[in-house]
Every structure is written in structure tokens, then in C-alpha cells.
Design an enzyme around this catalytic site. Sequence first.
Site, PDB file in Angstrom:
ATOM      1  N   GLY A 199       0.811  -1.203   0.000  1.00  0.00           N
ATOM      2  CA  GLY A 199       0.000   0.000   0.000  1.00  0.00           C
ATOM      3  C   GLY A 199       0.842   1.249   0.000  1.00  0.00           C
ATOM      4  O   GLY A 199       2.062   1.194   0.201  1.00  0.00           O
TER       5      GLY A 199
ATOM      6  N   GLY B 132       2.242   5.496   4.699  1.00  0.00           N
ATOM      7  CA  GLY B 132       1.406   6.097   5.731  1.00  0.00           C
ATOM      8  C   GLY B 132       0.036   5.497   5.890  1.00  0.00           C
ATOM      9  O   GLY B 132      -0.791   6.026   6.643  1.00  0.00           O
TER      10      GLY B 132
ATOM     11  N   GLU C 287      -6.073  33.149  -9.420  1.00  0.00           N
ATOM     12  CA  GLU C 287      -6.890  32.339  -8.514  1.00  0.00           C
ATOM     13  C   GLU C 287      -8.373  32.490  -8.835  1.00  0.00           C
ATOM     14  O   GLU C 287      -9.140  31.520  -8.747  1.00  0.00           O
ATOM     15  CB  GLU C 287      -6.616  32.728  -7.067  1.00  0.00           C
ATOM     16  CG  GLU C 287      -5.175  32.548  -6.621  1.00  0.00           C
ATOM     17  CD  GLU C 287      -4.676  31.144  -6.824  1.00  0.00           C
ATOM     18  OE1 GLU C 287      -5.493  30.202  -6.759  1.00  0.00           O
ATOM     19  OE2 GLU C 287      -3.468  30.977  -7.066  1.00  0.00           O
TER      20      GLU C 287
ATOM     21  N   HIS D 143      -9.315  30.185 -11.674  1.00  0.00           N
ATOM     22  CA  HIS D 143      -9.577  28.814 -11.211  1.00  0.00           C
ATOM     23  C   HIS D 143     -10.967  28.704 -10.593  1.00  0.00           C
ATOM     24  O   HIS D 143     -11.712  27.747 -10.849  1.00  0.00           O
ATOM     25  CB  HIS D 143      -8.522  28.400 -10.177  1.00  0.00           C
ATOM     26  CG  HIS D 143      -7.197  28.057 -10.766  1.00  0.00           C
ATOM     27  ND1 HIS D 143      -7.042  27.113 -11.746  1.00  0.00           N
ATOM     28  CD2 HIS D 143      -5.948  28.524 -10.484  1.00  0.00           C
ATOM     29  CE1 HIS D 143      -5.761  27.009 -12.062  1.00  0.00           C
ATOM     30  NE2 HIS D 143      -5.069  27.865 -11.314  1.00  0.00           N
TER      31      HIS D 143
END
Length: 693
Positions: free
Chosen positions: A263, A266, A487, A490
Site C-alpha cells: 500500500g 502512511g 486564482e 480557477h
Amino acid sequence: MPINNPQRNNRGGNSPFGSGQNKDSKRKIPVVTIIYALLGIALITYWMYAAGGVQAVETDDMSFKHMVQNKEIDHLEYVRKDDRINVFLKKEALQGNPAYEKIKENVNGPQYYLTVTDLQVFNENLKDVKAQAVQEDLASDSTLNVNEVAREYDFPTKQDNSKSWGVDLVFWILPLAMLLLLFYFSTRLMRGGGPGGGSSIFNIGKSRAQEFDEKSGQLVTFKDVAGLEGAKFEIEEVVDFLKNPQKYTVLGGKIPKGVLLVGPPGTGKTLLAKAVAGEAKVPFFSLSGSDFVEMFVGVGASRVRDLFKTAKEKAPCIIFIDEIDAIGRARGKNAMSSVNDERESTLNQLLTEMDGFSTNAGVIIMAATNRADILDRALLRAGRFDRQITVELPNLNERRGIFGVHVRNLKLGPDVDLEFFAKQTPGFSGADIANVCNEAALIAARNNKPHIEKADFLAAVDRIIGGLERRGSVFTPEEKRAIAYHESGHACVSWLLRYASPLVKVTIVPRGKALGAAWYLPEERQLTTYDQLLDEMTALLGGRAAEDVVFGQLSTGALNDLERVSKQAYAMVVYYGLDKKIGNISYYDSTGQQEYGLTKPYSEATAREIDEQVHTLIESCYQRAKDILSTHKNQLDELASLLIEREVIFTEDVERILGPRPFQKDAPSEAQDEPSIPDGNADIIVTESDKNE
């Protein structure tokens, strides 16, 4: 340009398992260190004493004759054992003659010495020198008395006949005894008699595995592992077999010989191994794959043999090898070396021990890796690692449980809602969630709060995803305006697209290397369609499209946007087979067998075609973003102006300017409940200096 939540590998501590050692606040000094210090002090003291301070200087016959004639000698000492004459000068001679500047500190003497072979000859020569000096004085002054003049040149001569065998014996034996004692303790330490004996030169071929059992102190149990329900089910079956083997053997079943945990970093692979160590109630040997690696030839294979030998003696037991890819990489992949590879020898020995001619009844092998694609196929076959358990990133319910585990020892405020935090952290691993909880506690303590509030968790998520705020950064008005429009681009494009992630917050406060950020709450899905990928790419290009529409020129701020879009488009064409012209073909190699391949799996003509299709796909998304922003130019200007004024705007601000989202039913409701925190996507604007780095 929004970016997904990065995956981090937060592995803390030197050992993955708790030790039963006593936690003393004061660290004790090892006895061996004290012995070495005493031996060093003794040797230094001996050498200083043997040096004797200022030593006597050897002189010759002419210089000695000059000393006699100048009446500078106080007395002589004959040392019989060394056959030498020590010369002691008068104190007034030392102070008054500049020739004795270097030895005047040696007041007690002797200042000089003469080596003699025959004392009788020396005495006769000395008598002649004295007589000659007396005659010269009488010749210069006839009034002088012969006896008085001779008395001035007379000085005593002492004789040292002692042998001092005891002192000499001490000076010979003491250094030898110290060296022997030092050699004894060094040998004892290397044989494992002192601290770190397991890593001594004589035990270098021994296994470095740490053994844990129910007496090793407080260990992790399955109650401490939240989420990972599928992995826990299979692991619990292994533990149950060790506890109740008759339940399975009565039916003729056999327990798997090996279990491989695979996996992303973490996700809790090592934590599951900790739980097995706490639940199994059998000896548990833990070590890392790098523990087999050593600079000496044959050490890795020797440690493997010693590990399995010890495990067989204590069977039934479990061996856990963390990061097994350190020794389990596929053989024959080292293109830089044609000689015997020590790592391959270690792997061969491990393969033999796991399923060779001899049996390992009662010994179960557990291993963990996040790079299963590079492991040797012989290691993954049935009979060695019979089961491969995939440990994935936690879903919503599992994240809620993980938050519950990590807040057990935290003082929480009444406004803390773990359900809300679980919804706000898609894509977070268990280690990420643990980091969020710890960071929230640190933020609350920094602000002198009596308990941890909801705002502290939100600030912790912001900091982990985007980095620390850089409030001290200075921007020109033109730069701040460009960042605000980037920004806002977006925000506008993602708000008006059906499959783009719901917007939560937009900011132009710099974090880390990001000069601005647009935060989203991405939808958790297992499959992604072609239209969804197109909307995501169009939203990524919204920042650059806004610069083009408003300013008519482009900047370096969209570097990360372009990087992500290029990778996404290349994956769509080359890996996912989503391009009509290239067709339903995938050139992705999931086995990792082409790791050292020097050629592409397609022709040059196909490569040119791929480049053309990738370029066409990206340009179509870019033009789509420009069309959307050109249509909503007024709303874009209003949104950018508000962002310049307030630096941070939320969902309700975007909704007030752009109106309700056209596809509101696709947006998760939790994004509207709390607009102050996103998870997900951070918008990074890279300056020219960042790009050069």
C-alpha cells in the site's frame, strides 16, 4: 492551478514496536566508557610524569670546559646506571648569561649532561681543565693565592649508584598493563559483552531482529487500529491460527506461510504489524530489509540463516520484515554490475529459507512494502507469500475512525466534529490524519487555549496541505493583481463546470512555495470518466486562461498547472486509451519489468502521433477555459477585486457573484456547511526563481 493532496511518508521513531525498557529521565553513562576514560587519564599522567617537565640538554667537551673555566658549575652528579654526568649550574649563572635563555627555567637541574665511558678518564681530564684555569688566573694576576684560586674552581661531584629497579619495573609494566586491559575490554565489547554487542564485529553475521512478546511492555492491539477492515480481517485470521491451530488443522487446512502488506506510504502497514505483535501472544521478530545489507560479502545471507534458525527454535512465531524491497528487488535488474551482487545473494538465501528443502513449520513471514511492482516474482509466488493484502487510503468511514483513535488523549472543545473533519480530508492517509491531530494540538497550545477547537483543526489541515503562511512576503501591486486574477480564474471555471471539484476557499496569502491557493473538496470516486478528466484539466488551466483574457500576456505562475495538465493528458492518451485516434491501447507496464528498458514500447511515428494528440487535447481545454472566462468577464473582475481587498474568499462569496452553481446537486453538502476549510487542492504559482531551482 489546484494540486491534489500530496501523500507523505511519516514514519516516526527508530523502532516500529514499543520496547519494555525503563524510561529514565537521566541517561546513564556506560561502564565501558568510564573505564576507557580512566585508562586515558592514566596514560596521559604517565606520559607527563615520564616527560619530567624540562629535560637536561646534552653538551660536548668544549662547552663543558667553557663552563668550568667561567666558574658556572654548582656541582656534578654521576649516574652510574646511565654512565652519564649530570651538570648542575649555579643560579646566578643561569640568570646572568643570555646563552642559557632556553634552560633558565630548569632551575633545579640538571641543565646539561655528558655521556662518559670511563669515569677515571673523565676525572683526570677534569683535573687538567681545572689546573689549566688556575694557571691562567695566576698568570693574569701574580698577587693571587694559588690555594684560593684553586678553591674557586672546586665543586663537588656526587655519585648515584641506585638501580631503582622498582620504579623502572613500574614504568615498563604500567603501559603494558594498560594496553592489555584496553584490548580485553575492546574484545569483550566486540564479542557482545558490552552495549551494542549484537552489532559487534564478531556478531556481524548474526540477525539484528528485535524480539517482542507479551512481556515486552505495552504493545499495540487491533483496538488501536481504525479502518483497514479488510486487511484486519485477513491478519486476524493469521493471529487466530496461531492461537487456535486445531480449529484449522482438524480440517486439513494449512496456514499461509507468508503475508505481504502492500500500500501507499502512511496507510498503516507497519501499524498492522504492531497489532499482530500485540495480539498473537507468540514470539514476534521485527526487522527492516536494510538490516540485512552490510559492506562485507556474505553477511546478508548469514543474517537470514541466523534469523530463521532462531525463529525455528521458538516456533510458532512471526517474522516481520519492513520495507522488504530493500532486498527483494527483482534479480538481474542491476545493469551497472556484472559481478556477484550481495543483495541478490541475500535474496536467494531468503527464498531458500521461506520455501526450500527444509521446512519452517510454525514460522509465518510478514512483510510490508509500497513498491510491490519491483519485487522479484519468485518472492511473490504461492508457497512464499501466499497472500498479498492491499492497504489502501482510508474512505470516509475509516477516516472518521482514525480521527477517533488519534484524539483519545487530546482535550477537545465542544465544537469539534470528527464527522466534519473526515469529510474535509479525502485522500489523507492514517499518518496524515495523525499529523493533523498533533498539529492542531500544537496550534492550540501556541495560542494558549485550554482545549483544542475546530478552528485549530482547520488551520492544521491548511498548514499540512499548503504549508506555513508567509505573511511577510512583499508583492508589487501588479504581482498581487496577477495572482488574484489567476486564482479567480480557477474559481470561476471550476464553479461553472459540471464535474469540477466543489470550491471551498480561495486565498492569495502565500503558503510554502505557493503564492496563492484555491481549495476544493474533491469527490471520492473509484472510476473517472472522460468528461470528468476534461473538466478537471479545464479547471487547472483556468488560472492561465484568466491571465490571457485579462492581461493579454502570460506569466510563469502556471508552471505547476501545466505540469499536472501535461501528465494528465499524457496518461489519458498513452495509459487509459481515451484518445480516439490512438485507440484502445495502453502502453503502461504495471509489472515494472521494463524498469531498465532503453526503448519505448511504440514506434517513432506513434510517438509523434501521441505528442500531437496530447497537444490537441490540452489546447482544446485551454480554449474552453478562455471561452468560459470571456463570457463571465464581469464576474471575474468582481471576484478578483474582492480577493485583492480581503485576501481570502469563501464559497458564499463566489455564489453571490456567480450565482448558484449550475450543477449544485453534484456538489457534496458538507462543502456548503463549512466554507472555511478545504481539503484537497492547493494552487501553486511558481516564480521564475522557483522554476530555475
